[in-house]
Structures are given as C-alpha cells and as structure tokens.
Design an enzyme around this catalytic site. Structure first.
Site, PDB file in Angstrom:
ATOM      1  N   THR A  57      19.083  19.528 -33.767  1.00 54.52           N
ATOM      2  CA  THR A  57      19.442  20.266 -34.978  1.00 54.52           C
ATOM      3  C   THR A  57      20.784  19.830 -35.542  1.00 54.52           C
ATOM      4  OG1 THR A  57      18.165  22.138 -34.226  1.00 54.52           O
ATOM      5  CG2 THR A  57      19.808  22.589 -35.909  1.00 54.52           C
TER       6      THR A  57
ATOM      7  N   GLY B  14      15.472  23.286 -32.087  1.00 55.70           N
ATOM      8  CA  GLY B  14      15.076  21.913 -32.345  1.00 55.70           C
ATOM      9  C   GLY B  14      14.078  21.469 -31.307  1.00 55.70           C
ATOM     10  N   HIS B  15      12.875  21.180 -31.739  1.00 55.32           N
ATOM     11  CA  HIS B  15      11.870  20.667 -30.815  1.00 55.32           C
ATOM     12  C   HIS B  15      11.605  19.226 -31.186  1.00 55.32           C
ATOM     13  CE1 HIS B  15      10.936  24.578 -29.432  1.00 55.32           C
ATOM     14  NE2 HIS B  15      10.192  24.962 -30.436  1.00 55.32           N
TER      15      HIS B  15
ATOM     16  N   ASP C  15      16.934  23.674 -25.137  1.00 49.92           N
ATOM     17  CA  ASP C  15      16.748  22.226 -25.100  1.00 49.92           C
ATOM     18  C   ASP C  15      16.147  21.738 -23.780  1.00 49.92           C
ATOM     19  OD1 ASP C  15      18.050  22.135 -27.620  1.00 49.92           O
ATOM     20  OD2 ASP C  15      19.980  22.208 -26.595  1.00 49.92           O
TER      21      ASP C  15
ATOM     22  N   LYS D 128      10.893  22.226 -24.491  1.00 54.05           N
ATOM     23  CA  LYS D 128       9.785  23.152 -24.766  1.00 54.05           C
ATOM     24  C   LYS D 128       8.738  22.523 -25.670  1.00 54.05           C
ATOM     25  CE  LYS D 128      12.593  26.369 -26.209  1.00 54.05           C
ATOM     26  NZ  LYS D 128      13.917  26.287 -25.645  1.00 54.05           N
TER      27      LYS D 128
ATOM     28  N   GLN E 162      15.642  28.442 -28.294  1.00 46.84           N
ATOM     29  CA  GLN E 162      16.839  28.560 -27.450  1.00 46.84           C
ATOM     30  C   GLN E 162      16.454  28.771 -25.977  1.00 46.84           C
ATOM     31  OE1 GLN E 162      16.923  30.790 -30.484  1.00 46.84           O
ATOM     32  NE2 GLN E 162      17.351  28.813 -31.373  1.00 46.84           N
TER      33      GLN E 162
END
Ligand code: IMP
Length: 427
Positions: free
Chosen positions: A299, A40-41, A13, A16, A223
């Site tokens: 997420t 989760g992006h 997180d 990225k 991650q």
C-alpha cells in the site's frame, strides 16, 4: 453452511492474499469485514501479479462472489480505480456486492489523518494516511457517511454539512489548513453514486441466505491480530477489529455459523509503522529477511520492519481468535540460515514470561528469549507435500505448531498459486 474466517495472526502482511486466493476456487463468497484501502494483498495468478487494497482477493476467482461488508470503510475513488484497473486486465468484476451500511472515507478524513500524524511528531502511529482512523472515528461518533447516503442527496448534504461544521474549525484554527468545502464533497460523492449503485445490496441478508443454502462463505480480515484496536498493541493499531469477532460484526454473520478460524502466520515476523516489536532485527539478518521476503508495503511502499518468529504472539493469536488452524507462509524465505532463532518467551524486568503481557509498558520492555532451530539449505519451492521438505524444515514447522497452539494446515513455499503444501483441507 460453513463460514470460514481467514485473518492475520501477527501485524498484517502475512500473505493472506495467497491463502484467500487458494481457497477462492472452492468458496462461493469472499467477504472483507473491516479495514479499507490501508490493506494490501498481492495475489500471483500464473505470470500475473495483482495488488489489491480494498477489493476482496476473491474477485480474481471466477465463480466466487466478492463482498465488501458493512464493517469496511470505503474510499469510492480507490474502489472505482481498482475496479477499472482489473477490468482493463480482463477481470470480470460485475459480481461484486457492497454493503449499503459500509462507511465512506471522504477527503476530510484523509486530510485529518495526515495532519494529525504530522501534529503527533515523534509520537505518530505511522498510519497509511488513507483516512481510515478518522472515518471509523466518525462512524463511532455517529457522524459518518454511509454508502446508502449517496442515494439521497438531501441526507448526504445534511450529513456532510454536519460533519464539516466542527472539522473545519479544527482544520483552520488548530492545524492552519484550508477549510474543506461541503459543496465540493457532496458534488464529488454524488458523482460516485451512479457508478457504484449496481453493486450495493443488503449483504447481511444475502450472506445469511447463502449459508442457509449451504454455500461456503469466506470472511477475509485485513491487517492482523496485533493491529486490532481492542486486542492489538494499542495505540499502534488500526481503528477496526481484524480479530475473529470483527468478522461477525463486520459482516452480519452470527458466531454460531463460523466453523473454522484460520490464522495466517508468516514463518518470521514483520510490522509496518511504529510500535513495539520484541524480535525486530536491526542487523544484516533483518536486512536479509526484508530482501529475500520482498518485505515492502503493497500500500505505502514503506520497508517493513523484520524479525524472527515470535511464538508468544502466535499463541496469543490462537487465544484471542479461537484459531482452529494456521496457514504458515513464506517458509522458503528462511532457506539458507544455518540456524534459525525462534522467540519462545519474553524476559521482562528479569522475569521469564510465556504469555503476551496485557500491560503496554511490559510489552515495551519485553526482550525475546530464543531457542535456536537447525536450518536447511535445500530449495523448498517445489515441495508439494510435507514429506518433500528437508528434515530440518519439517522440524521447524512442527516446533512452530507445538508452540503456537493450533495445527499448521497449509504451508507457503513460494509466491505462486501452486507453491503451497496442503496438509489438512480447510473445508
Ligand atoms: P491505519 O490503518 O492507516 O490507521 O494505520 C494504523 C497502523 O496499522 C499503522 O502502523 C499501519 O502501518 C498499520 N497497517 C494498516 N494496514 C496495514 C496492513 O494491511 N498491513 C500492515 N500494517 C498495516
């Protein structure tokens, strides 16, 4: 033939999505090499916000070919719903390539993830509950289902039968759950075959051919370094290798082809799920970082644990990934603090320790040793060059760079695509 790796230098997180997206315009391929829809992006393009879990963020850049590499675990239902969600918003997803060797997450992996966590009680990992760990466990146990199995019904049936033979025993006898029907899984998964078949390819071959043709390939980790199953805070980790070595195994690109390894580093620290976190703040500063930084999981929607910057972790990330550069994100979130603590070392059982201890017990006992850097109050979100930053923000960045062991080549000063200061080009 540059292949670049972009990975999280902390516990994930780090932002990225913004970094990959920034580079996405100048790269030809963006490859995810591990993890699955546990990631989760958030990518902000103009006034549009996109939350991606499984798809590489390059999918939002026209001209870029997004690739799901062999090291990823895929939940086909999530894949298809992400694709149709983007299509509905006018994004062309037809260029996506999916490795035929990537493994599939099935309903039994999700069930096992959830019941195992419940069974662990207080010792739980705090997984995302998406079936990631059990799918990787099957891969290593050689009972996994791969994308290519979807195209051979009799193989698929044999493999699902074999995988469920012992899992159903465990589900029924140990966890008191209903057995999962192999027929139902096979039927559901055969239904996905037709929908994803056009995307499936020998991605390793295509990527190596692309490198030979001087194309730019960006390998994007999910991650972060400290969630790596080998180099992270085991057992509070994910079940794959986000670190740089994982980029090679998860894509089939050899280490000699990689020219840059860029670590994404948040200007403070966050973590989701359980496990040690030396600079964690359980006070109003932690609450303020969470609020200002919008630190809620893309997420799972869980609040992220927040703390000050930890230079010991950054140095460790430089070492285990062979980082060539950092992309420092969310510097703007720190605006307004009179002084900003930075963890420069740990105190463990009365001794000062400069490097991340390999012993889990020592890391659990690590107390942060802080240096206090002067803060700034000016709005930095419009800064376009390093010189536009207030002097104290410049000094904060320089201090982090010196402590972390690699140059900071870009700085995020806001969530938008343009709110980035580029210092050195990554290409
Ligand atoms: P899993 O990957 O769902 O097995 O979860 C293992 C650990 O990794 C948990 O602590 C999760 O919260 C954490 N985790 C997994 N994916 C991410 C991510 O993308 N960002 C941050 N933490 C993650």
């Amino acid at each position: 033939m540059p292949a670049l790796v972009l990975l999280g230098a902390q516990w994930g997180d780090e932002g990225k999505g913004k970094a990959t997206d920034l580079l996405g315009g100048s790269v030809d391929y963006v490859v995810r090499y591990q993890g699955g829809n546990n990631a989760g992006h958030t990518v902000v393009v103009g006034d549009q916000k996109y939350a991606l879990h499984l798809l590489p963020s390059g999918i939002l850049s026209p001209g870029c070919i997004p690739v799901i590499g062999n090291g990823v675990v895929i939940d086909p239902a999530v894949l298809l719903s992400e694709l149709s969600g983007l299509n509905e918003r006018g994004i062309d997803t037809s260029k996506l390539l999916i490795s035929g060797n990537a493994h599939l997450i099935t309903p039994y992996h999700q069930t096992i993830d959830k019941v195992t966590e419940r069974f662990l009680g207080k010792r739980k990992i705090g997984t995302t509950g998406r079936g990631i760990g059990p799918a990787y466990a099957d891969k290593i146990n050689r009972v996994g289902i791969r994308v290519q199995d979807l195209f051979d019904e009799s193989i698929l049936r044999q493999k699902v039968d074999a995988a469920l033979a012992d899992k159903n025993q465990v589900l029924v006898k140990l966890f008191n759950r209903r057995a999962i029907s192999a027929d139902q899984v096979v039927e559901e998964y055969l239904g996905y075959a037709e929908q994803i078949k056009d995307y499936v390819a020998d991605t390793t071959l295509l990527l190596n051919q692309a490198l030979e043709q001087d194309k730019v390939v960006l390998l994007e980790g999910g991650q972060g370094t400290l969630l790596d199953v080998d180099h992270g805070t085991y057992p509070f980790v994910t079940s794959s290798n986000p670190t740089a070595g994982g980029a090679c195994t998860g894509s089939g690109i050899g280490p000699t082809k990689i020219t840059r390894v860029i670590g994404i580093l948040k200007a403070y620290t966050t973590r989701v799920g359980a496990g040690p976190f030396p600079t964690e703040l359980l006070d109003e500063d932690g609450e303020a970082l969470r609020r200002i930084g919008g630190e809620r999981g893309v997420t799972t929607g869980r609040d992220r644990r927040c703390g000050w910057f930890d230079a010991v972790i950054a140095r460790y990330a430089t070492r285990v990934n062979g980082l060539t550069d950092f992309f420092l994100t969310k510097l703007d979130v720190l605006t307004g603090w009179e002084q900003i603590p930075v963890c420069v070392a740990y105190e463990i059982d009365g001794e000062r320790v400069e490097e991340l201890p390999y012993s889990q017990t020592d890391f659990h006992h690590a107390k942060p040793v802080y240096e206090y850097l002067p803060g700034w109050s000016e709005d930095i979100s419009k800064a376009q060059t390093f010189a536009d930053l207030p002097k104290n923000a410049q000094a904060y960045v320089k201090a982090l760079e010196e402590m972390s062991g690699a140059p900071i080549s870009a700085i995020g000063v806001g969530p938008g695509r343009t709110e980035t200061i580029e210092i050195n080009s990554f290409l």
